[in-house]
Design a protein around this motif. Structure first.
Motif, PDB file in Angstrom:
ATOM      1  N   PRO A 444       0.648  -1.160  -0.058  1.00 38.44           N
ATOM      2  CA  PRO A 444      -0.009   0.041   0.103  1.00 38.44           C
ATOM      3  C   PRO A 444       0.812   1.209   0.009  1.00 38.44           C
ATOM      4  N   MET A 445       1.847   1.179   0.891  1.00 34.15           N
ATOM      5  CA  MET A 445       2.852   2.535   0.743  1.00 34.15           C
ATOM      6  C   MET A 445       3.569   2.647  -0.356  1.00 34.15           C
ATOM      7  N   LEU A 447       2.480   1.790  -3.468  1.00 37.50           N
ATOM      8  CA  LEU A 447       1.648   2.198  -4.603  1.00 37.50           C
ATOM      9  C   LEU A 447       1.182   3.845  -4.212  1.00 37.50           C
ATOM     10  N   LEU A 448       1.258   4.188  -3.043  1.00 42.14           N
ATOM     11  CA  LEU A 448       0.810   5.608  -2.791  1.00 42.14           C
ATOM     12  C   LEU A 448       2.163   6.605  -3.025  1.00 42.14           C
ATOM     13  N   ARG A 449       3.336   5.974  -2.970  1.00 40.07           N
ATOM     14  CA  ARG A 449       4.468   6.606  -3.601  1.00 40.07           C
ATOM     15  C   ARG A 449       4.523   6.857  -5.087  1.00 40.07           C
ATOM     16  N   THR A 451       1.992   6.726  -7.055  1.00 37.34           N
ATOM     17  CA  THR A 451       0.963   7.532  -7.318  1.00 37.34           C
ATOM     18  C   THR A 451       1.265   8.948  -7.248  1.00 37.34           C
ATOM     19  N   LEU A 452       1.679   9.337  -6.063  1.00 36.20           N
ATOM     20  CA  LEU A 452       1.867  10.733  -5.723  1.00 36.20           C
ATOM     21  C   LEU A 452       2.996  11.425  -6.770  1.00 36.20           C
TER      22      LEU A 452
END
Length: 513
Positions: A444-445, A447-449, A451-452
């Motif tokens: 999850p972390m 994928l967040l990195r 995406t941003l």
């Protein structure tokens, strides 16, 4: 995983060199020949043996041969390994020689099958395509043996030589386009000669390196050899499963042959831009992990098998997402910079941009397939990817028919994108369901990195690229420097944001969070 990353970097570097030369090749082709009936004819004449090459060479053969070869190397004496290589070389060589002879004889029929729209063309596309296919089809024999040699080298962790070999194809085509084509009554035939010459040179180039590892084969035909029989048994279903994307592209060509002249060329040039990140990232990862996964399976190391897949998937996303975003937003500027000329005019740029923007959302799916499919092939399971491939191919055929009418050639590209995502999803789901792949923590972390970072990069490119008109109004070198600057700034911004939000070099080298 650090050794995997070094191997991936080596393969990726040589593949990048090949892709850069491929761009030079396409630039030469676009500026010398444009997008017209003659180029449509060459691309079909090249695509037919190239499709079969994906079946007999890098595709079905490699995924069937490498796991068996890895097992021989891990569990059998050196004498048995050499005997298997000799028997495989003779048997494969005979089969592909016969296929090549049949292909040359049946060239008129093959063109009718793969490009039926050429038959009634007043521009003589059908006859020209047949004439060039006589020259390009024997390429299949030499490039299959080249892939055989490359598979042996890859299984022995000699990745650099097979990765460099495609450079020779681009050099041959560039050389023939520049020096041979002007000497011919039909200049485009020089490209067909370039394909044939490239096949011979690529094959001869790898032989000394096989000699260095004492596996230069002495071909023997041996259909009853146990290892050969296993490869053939694995290869039969893989013939379809590993080449779904190629079958989809051929279906695109078949339908596009009924569209306006230039449609096949527009699809070709946009697909070539897609192949750059696919080759440098997706194919490089698939090349590196297949022999390694095969060894993990032979050693019954299920945990390491899963960890290798997890590492490859993470690296795929970290590098593939920004490539997809950049390619989508820079589609028009890239095509204008690389190909715009008197022969490849503004209309050609606009049409190729449409198909490239339709292809690009499928970039990640194609790259994921290159990583997920080896998870089955390394276990000598070719049936699961075949079943999934059939589903994806049927979906592609239906989508082709639904989208070609409102979107013309761009609809064919969009159908390929959607069916590729279906293929990737079903492969992933099967790996999870069968317990072959178990995702590590930290997704999850990560994928967040990603995406941003991709969002920030995308906003910068959207603002910086502007309209295509602005690119066409300036000189060639101005376009080159502007495009290069945008790409460099985009890469720096993406990785700066990635590391700012907690990304580490360990994400590239290992599975740490």
């Amino acid at each position: 995983m650090a050794s995997f990353f070094r191997s991936f970097a080596a393969v990726g570097s040589y593949t990048m060199l090949s892709r850069i030369l491929g761009f030079v090749r396409d630039l030469v082709l676009a500026r010398m020949f444009g997008a017209n009936a003659a180029t449509d004819a060459f691309f079909v004449a090249f695509k037919i043996p190239n499709f079969l090459r994906r079946l007999f060479a890098e595709g079905a053969f490699s995924v069937a041969f490498v796991p068996v070869l890895s097992e021989y190397r891990t569990q059998r004496p050196e004498g048995e390994l050499r005997g298997f290589v000799d028997n495989m070389a003779g048997t494969l060589g005979l089969i592909v020689l016969l296929v090549s002879l049949v292909g040359v004889i049946a060239a008129p029929v093959l063109v009718m099958i793969f490009a039926p729209g050429f038959w009634n063309e007043a521009e003589g596309k059908y006859e020209l395509t047949v004439e060039m296919l006589y020259l390009t089809f024997p390429y299949l024999f030499f490039i299959t043996l080249t892939a055989f040699a490359g598979s042996i080298l890859n299984a022995h962790n000699r990745f650099s030589v097979p990765a460099f070999t495609p450079v020779l194809l681009n050099l041959s085509l560039i050389g023939c386009a520049v020096w041979l084509s002007p000497m011919l009554d039909e200049p485009v035939k020089g490209l067909a000669w370039g394909v044939l010459i490239a096949g011979i040179v690529q094959f001869l180039f790898q032989l000394p390196f096989l000699g260095r590892i004492r596996l230069l084969p002495r071909p023997r035909v041996a259909f009853k050899d146990p290892g050969v029989k296993r490869v053939m048994r694995l290869m039969i279903p893989a013939l379809f499963g590993v080449s779904v994307s190629q079958l989809n592209l051929l279906l695109d060509t078949l339908i596009a042959s009924f569209l306006v002249s230039g449609s096949i060329s527009w699809l070709y040039y946009s697909d070539r831009l897609m192949e750059f990140p696919v080759g440098v990232l997706g194919v490089a990862l698939g090349t590196v992990i297949l022999p390694n996964l095969s060894r993990k399976h032979a050693e019954a190391s299920a945990t390491e098998f899963s960890r290798t897949l997890d590492w490859a998937l993470r690296l795929n996303l970290i590098l593939g997402v920004p490539a997809a975003v950049g390619l989508f937003l820079l589609a028009g500027p890239m095509l204008a910079t690389l190909f715009f000329s008197d022969a490849f005019n503004r209309h050609d740029v606009d049409m190729a941009t449409l198909s490239l923007m339709a292809y690009t959302p499928g970039l990640m799916a194609i790259m994921l397939i290159k990583t997920l499919a080896p998870g089955f092939y390394a276990r000598q399971d070719t049936k699961t990817p075949v079943r999934i491939g059939i589903i994806a191919m049927v979906a592609n055929m239906v989508l082709n028919l639904l989208l070609v009418f409102p979107l013309a050639h761009a609809g064919l590209a969009l159908a390929t994108t959607l069916s590729s995502w279906l293929n990737a999803y079903l492969l992933y789901r099967a790996l999870i369901k069968q317990g072959i792949y178990r995702p590590e923590s930290g997704w999850p972390m990560l994928l967040l990195r990603i995406t941003l970072s991709a969002l920030a990069m995308g906003l910068m490119l959207w603002w910086g690229a502007g309209a295509v008109d602005g690119w066409l109004e300036v000189g060639s070198w101005d376009r080159v420097w502007r495009l290069a600057g945008l790409i460099v700034i985009a890469m720096l911004l993406y990785f700066s944001i990635f590391f700012l939000f907690g990304g580490r070099l360990s994400h590239f080298r290992s599975l740490k969070n």
